[in-house]
Design a protein around this motif. Structure first.
Motif, PDB file in Angstrom:
ATOM      1  N   ASN A  61       0.775  -0.753   0.252  1.00 41.52           N
ATOM      2  CA  ASN A  61      -0.708   0.240   0.127  1.00 41.52           C
ATOM      3  C   ASN A  61       0.615   1.092  -0.053  1.00 41.52           C
ATOM      4  O   ASN A  61       0.806   2.253  -0.831  1.00 41.52           O
ATOM      5  CB  ASN A  61      -0.695  -0.018   1.732  1.00 41.52           C
TER       6      ASN A  61
ATOM      7  N   ARG B 152      -6.229 -10.158  -0.074  1.00 43.47           N
ATOM      8  CA  ARG B 152      -7.422  -9.782   0.554  1.00 43.47           C
ATOM      9  C   ARG B 152      -7.099  -8.522   1.074  1.00 43.47           C
ATOM     10  O   ARG B 152      -8.267  -7.280   1.169  1.00 43.47           O
ATOM     11  CB  ARG B 152      -8.531  -9.951   1.625  1.00 43.47           C
ATOM     12  N   ARG B 153      -5.858  -7.490   1.380  1.00 46.68           N
ATOM     13  CA  ARG B 153      -5.918  -6.473   2.027  1.00 46.68           C
ATOM     14  C   ARG B 153      -5.279  -5.424   0.615  1.00 46.68           C
ATOM     15  O   ARG B 153      -5.156  -4.210   0.774  1.00 46.68           O
ATOM     16  CB  ARG B 153      -4.285  -6.604   3.092  1.00 46.68           C
TER      17      ARG B 153
ATOM     18  N   ARG C 221     -10.482   7.597  -8.189  1.00 45.91           N
ATOM     19  CA  ARG C 221     -11.759   8.122  -7.050  1.00 45.91           C
ATOM     20  C   ARG C 221     -11.235   8.780  -5.998  1.00 45.91           C
ATOM     21  O   ARG C 221     -10.314   9.622  -5.845  1.00 45.91           O
ATOM     22  CB  ARG C 221     -11.913   6.408  -6.348  1.00 45.91           C
TER      23      ARG C 221
ATOM     24  N   GLU D 150      -0.343   4.708   0.068  1.00 45.63           N
ATOM     25  CA  GLU D 150      -2.021   4.656   1.130  1.00 45.63           C
ATOM     26  C   GLU D 150      -1.348   4.246   2.073  1.00 45.63           C
ATOM     27  O   GLU D 150      -1.952   3.063   2.527  1.00 45.63           O
ATOM     28  CB  GLU D 150      -2.433   3.367  -0.231  1.00 45.63           C
ATOM     29  N   LEU D 151      -1.443   5.269   2.427  1.00 47.24           N
ATOM     30  CA  LEU D 151      -1.264   4.771   4.054  1.00 47.24           C
ATOM     31  C   LEU D 151      -2.043   4.629   5.396  1.00 47.24           C
ATOM     32  O   LEU D 151      -1.969   3.779   6.229  1.00 47.24           O
ATOM     33  CB  LEU D 151      -0.563   5.818   4.615  1.00 47.24           C
TER      34      LEU D 151
ATOM     35  N   HIS E  78      -4.644   2.357   4.067  1.00 47.55           N
ATOM     36  CA  HIS E  78      -4.789   1.129   3.646  1.00 47.55           C
ATOM     37  C   HIS E  78      -3.436   0.185   5.028  1.00 47.55           C
ATOM     38  O   HIS E  78      -3.835  -1.341   4.068  1.00 47.55           O
ATOM     39  CB  HIS E  78      -5.180   0.924   3.113  1.00 47.55           C
ATOM     40  N   VAL E  79      -2.924   0.652   5.445  1.00 47.72           N
ATOM     41  CA  VAL E  79      -1.634  -0.259   6.491  1.00 47.72           C
ATOM     42  C   VAL E  79      -2.435  -0.719   7.678  1.00 47.72           C
ATOM     43  O   VAL E  79      -3.535   0.003   8.273  1.00 47.72           O
ATOM     44  CB  VAL E  79      -0.928   0.558   6.710  1.00 47.72           C
ATOM     45  N   PRO E  80      -2.135  -2.158   7.168  1.00 42.94           N
ATOM     46  CA  PRO E  80      -3.458  -2.923   8.248  1.00 42.94           C
ATOM     47  C   PRO E  80      -2.696  -2.540   9.576  1.00 42.94           C
ATOM     48  O   PRO E  80      -1.900  -2.725  10.169  1.00 42.94           O
ATOM     49  CB  PRO E  80      -3.060  -4.170   8.345  1.00 42.94           C
TER      50      PRO E  80
ATOM     51  N   PRO F  35      -4.886  -5.709  12.722  1.00 42.58           N
ATOM     52  CA  PRO F  35      -5.364  -7.180  10.952  1.00 42.58           C
ATOM     53  C   PRO F  35      -7.008  -7.610  11.691  1.00 42.58           C
ATOM     54  O   PRO F  35      -8.040  -8.136  10.576  1.00 42.58           O
ATOM     55  CB  PRO F  35      -4.698  -8.706  11.283  1.00 42.58           C
ATOM     56  N   GLU F  36      -7.091  -7.761  12.359  1.00 37.69           N
ATOM     57  CA  GLU F  36      -8.820  -8.415  12.720  1.00 37.69           C
ATOM     58  C   GLU F  36      -9.170  -7.473  12.710  1.00 37.69           C
ATOM     59  O   GLU F  36     -10.992  -7.547  13.602  1.00 37.69           O
ATOM     60  CB  GLU F  36      -8.966  -9.877  13.647  1.00 37.69           C
TER      61      GLU F  36
ATOM     62  N   ARG G 218     -13.426  -0.200   3.280  1.00 33.69           N
ATOM     63  CA  ARG G 218     -14.895  -0.253   1.971  1.00 33.69           C
ATOM     64  C   ARG G 218     -12.882  -0.679   1.109  1.00 33.69           C
ATOM     65  O   ARG G 218     -14.044  -0.927  -0.217  1.00 33.69           O
ATOM     66  CB  ARG G 218     -14.920   1.221   1.615  1.00 33.69           C
ATOM     67  N   CYS G 219     -12.067  -1.060   1.510  1.00 36.62           N
ATOM     68  CA  CYS G 219     -10.780  -1.340   0.301  1.00 36.62           C
ATOM     69  C   CYS G 219     -10.861  -3.425   0.078  1.00 36.62           C
ATOM     70  O   CYS G 219     -10.394  -3.807  -0.290  1.00 36.62           O
ATOM     71  CB  CYS G 219      -9.302  -1.128   0.343  1.00 36.62           C
ATOM     72  N   GLY G 220     -11.712  -4.039   0.895  1.00 36.54           N
ATOM     73  CA  GLY G 220     -12.227  -5.187   1.070  1.00 36.54           C
ATOM     74  C   GLY G 220     -10.666  -5.925   2.154  1.00 36.54           C
ATOM     75  O   GLY G 220     -10.971  -7.007   2.169  1.00 36.54           O
ATOM     76  N   GLY G 221     -10.176  -4.736   2.949  1.00 37.70           N
ATOM     77  CA  GLY G 221      -8.808  -5.149   3.938  1.00 37.70           C
ATOM     78  C   GLY G 221      -9.719  -5.527   5.164  1.00 37.70           C
ATOM     79  O   GLY G 221     -11.176  -5.220   5.749  1.00 37.70           O
ATOM     80  N   ARG G 222      -9.409  -4.997   6.917  1.00 41.52           N
ATOM     81  CA  ARG G 222      -9.585  -5.106   8.070  1.00 41.52           C
ATOM     82  C   ARG G 222      -8.650  -4.156   8.837  1.00 41.52           C
ATOM     83  O   ARG G 222      -7.662  -4.509   8.854  1.00 41.52           O
ATOM     84  CB  ARG G 222      -9.653  -6.309   8.545  1.00 41.52           C
TER      85      ARG G 222
END
Lengths: 426, 426
Positions: free
Chosen positions: A350, A380-381, B195, B273-274, B276-278, B281-282, B287-291
């Motif tokens: 990312n 998935r991420r 986007r 894209e900081l 969306h850095v996990p 993780p749970e 919205r990106c598909g990750g968690r």
């Protein structure tokens, strides 16, 4: 704007010599005209450069490509061995008589070689690679270096370096320098291993041991993950990726980031510490002072523990043997490590948007059992349909030879980048 | 080896023109001799370049630095207005009579300007910056663009661009191009906003709206985090850091990575894209598909929710006002966001080893309440005594003006990098 670009005549000449060498090394044998066409210089300018490189024994001329095609436009045929280009200002017609046009140029068989060495956890290795990229000599010694005293290890390595040096010199080759891959942090532009936890070394200067064997040749020392990544960039693929994250492991997890064909070293030379990217921020404490770092889930010690083996009892080689044998506990431990790698790499992907992630070094051996869970987490991420292209993973075909080859090739690249420096003649 | 370096005479000339422009812009007024000394070229070569830049109205000569110091070595004094350098091959003695030596050179007051524009969540802005880096004109319109129709917004922006263009043209300045900062992903080398979630835009091509107002001048479109980072690099500090991670935020979290003075854009243009850095993780789905992405803890919506405000009811401006008023719930929400930022940035710092992390854009307003928890998390995860130097954080002094200024300055940099391209004369 970078100010390191050449803007003096001498800088331009050095750069053009390098362009000729890189072009012939990558695409030769080539005629002077073909080299000129590829690098966008005139035939006359290329002939001057080529003559200098032939005198330095970096290039040699093969026989005429097509006998009889050399056309002299003056009255005197060039006499072999005496033809000398006198500069790029010659008119084109007379330049065509210079240096037997049509003869193909190639890298000399007896030119410089780069020496590479690796201080691994369980072996020492030295090799010599010529400007074609061919390994010309090597020596390997299997031995356990965990928590070792540096002195005997470095003495042994020096002996191997002398041995390989003598072998290549005997074959008429000229060592141009030595680069050493170490499994630890190296202070930028120094010979000092700041810390190599799997060796148990800290603040060890390799200079005093090795410089004597090198007889004035340049020495460089670098982290094995960096050199593994550079090997990937130079010889790992066709075409080689130019933007990637390279992940390798011995006890810790090392990574290297290549951006636009250049290794990202970081302000202090410590970039690539993927092992300390947080995976679970409230996870087990790490020796770095943080908690839940990747190393706590995918480092060798963590994986051995998760597999029910006590550290010291086994190592990565054992893990891959047991996993191949179908050991369920080992396979489960590797699945867990793969998931953690996937989470940490999702952050890296990312942030950096690389072409690919490459598993190299010791990790390439474990790839069959790491990859499924790694790719699932990473996928998935980073699967946002509006940011496509992230998250592909490949396994290095260089495997655990990457760092050693990267070390030798870093010396080869230094020769190609500045052929007139010629440390082997000093 | 990069092949983009100049190795033709024309490439070298273009590069040297750029060196002269950058030197005078950064350090002028300077005499020709001083420019020659700083860039390592001969006085004669510099005079040829300077004369070309004066003819192009990019440089002007001030009066003599010290009247009476100009020394002609020939019999004829140079006549003002007619002195013309004829080339770099002139002997040094005669070159000294060229171009009234001793006269200081500076950037012309009536030369090119860069136009920058910003499509913000709650404003439109346009400005013009000259080659000195001085803002010469600007226009701002406050309005809410959340989930807006693109057409009216772009029509309004076009009107502002025309207005600022007319203003600077009236002052004798020449617009050299327009760069637009948008809060979203832009496909590399395109005018298309892939986007922009806070605007509710996807796949919007800005070209059709803006090109008409530009009358042939070049247009570029870039992510606001990228342009904010470039502004930091060009005008944010003294000396400006060359390796840093720049973090900004509107609804999402945007970041940009600068390495060795260059923006790291990524293979697909999606680096940074900081958000969306996990982090956990749970954690909550993103919205990106990750968690558990950073955005789920430090994005505007998450912070508003944690503060007990409903998204839409408030925004970052409100958060800083409430925090300043001592609102405990808002302060607690910002502490949580700061911790999450610290965890994600710990990964970035371990991977990239930057000089510093810069909080810019809208985040700079929230810095007082984010910083303590951010620095605590980042510090304990990058405090390894054997890897010192990581984890310093600074707040951009450009604040939320960064992206707009970065946009205008990107046009200025393009002029300085290739002054002979002169799009304003086409």
């Amino acid at each position: 704007m970078s100010t390191e670009l050449p803007h003096t005549q001498q800088g331009i000449r050095r750069r053009n010599l390098s362009l000729v060498m890189h072009t012939v090394a990558a695409q030769g044998p080539l005629s002077r005209a073909a080299v000129a066409g590829r690098i966008g210089l005139t035939r006359a300018a290329v002939s001057t450069l080529v003559d200098e490189l032939i005198r330095a024994e970096l290039l040699v001329e093969l026989g005429p490509e097509r006998p009889g095609t050399a056309q002299a436009t003056g009255s005197a045929q060039p006499r072999p061995g005496t033809a000398q280009a006198t500069g790029s200002s010659q008119p084109h017609g007379s330049a065509r008589t210079v240096g037997r046009p049509g003869n193909a140029l190639t890298i000399g068989e007896r030119g410089p070689v780069g020496l590479g060495a690796e201080i691994g956890v369980d072996r020492l290795a030295v090799c010599a690679v010529d400007l074609h990229g061919k390994v010309r000599a090597g020596a390997v010694l299997e031995s356990d270096h965990r928590d070792s005293a540096p002195d005997p290890v470095l003495k042994e390595l020096t002996r191997l370096v002398r041995q390989v040096t003598a072998t290549v010199r005997g074959a008429g080759l000229k060592p141009a320098g030595l680069a050493v891959a170490v499994p630890g942090l190296v202070a930028r532009d120094s010979h000092t291993v700041v810390r190599a936890p799997n060796l148990g070394w800290s603040d060890i200067d390799l200079g005093p041991h090795l410089l004597d064997a090198l007889d004035g040749l340049p020495l460089s020392v670098d982290n094995e993950a960096n050199l593994g990544a550079l090997a990937e960039l130079w010889i790992g693929g066709d075409p080689a990726p130019q933007d990637f994250v390279h992940v390798s492991a011995e006890i810790g997890i090392g990574a290297a980031v290549v951006v636009g064909g250049r290794l990202l070293r970081g302000t202090h030379g410590f970039a690539g510490e993927l092992g300390h990217v947080p995976v679970r921020p409230e996870g087990p404490p790490c020796r770095c002072g943080g908690r839940g770092c990747l190393e706590q889930y995918a480092g060798e010690e963590a994986v051995l523990r998760a597999a029910g083996l006590t550290p010291g009892e086994g190592r990565i080689g054992l893990l891959s043997a047991l996993a191949a044998d179908g050991d369920q506990r080992v396979r489960k431990a590797l699945r867990g490590a793969g998931s953690a790698l996937g989470i940490a790499l999702a952050g890296a992907v990312n942030l950096l948007d690389p072409q690919t992630v490459v598993l190299g070094g010791a990790l390439s051996k474990l790839a069959p059992w790491l990859l499924p869970s790694l790719e699932r987490e990473l996928g998935r991420r980073t699967a946002d349909p509006e940011r496509p292209g992230g998250g592909t993973v490949s396994v290095s075909r260089l495997g655990s030879q990457g760092p050693l080859l990267g070390a030798a090739h870093s010396v080869v690249q230094a020769v190609l980048d500045d052929p007139s420096a010629a440390p082997w003649n000093r």
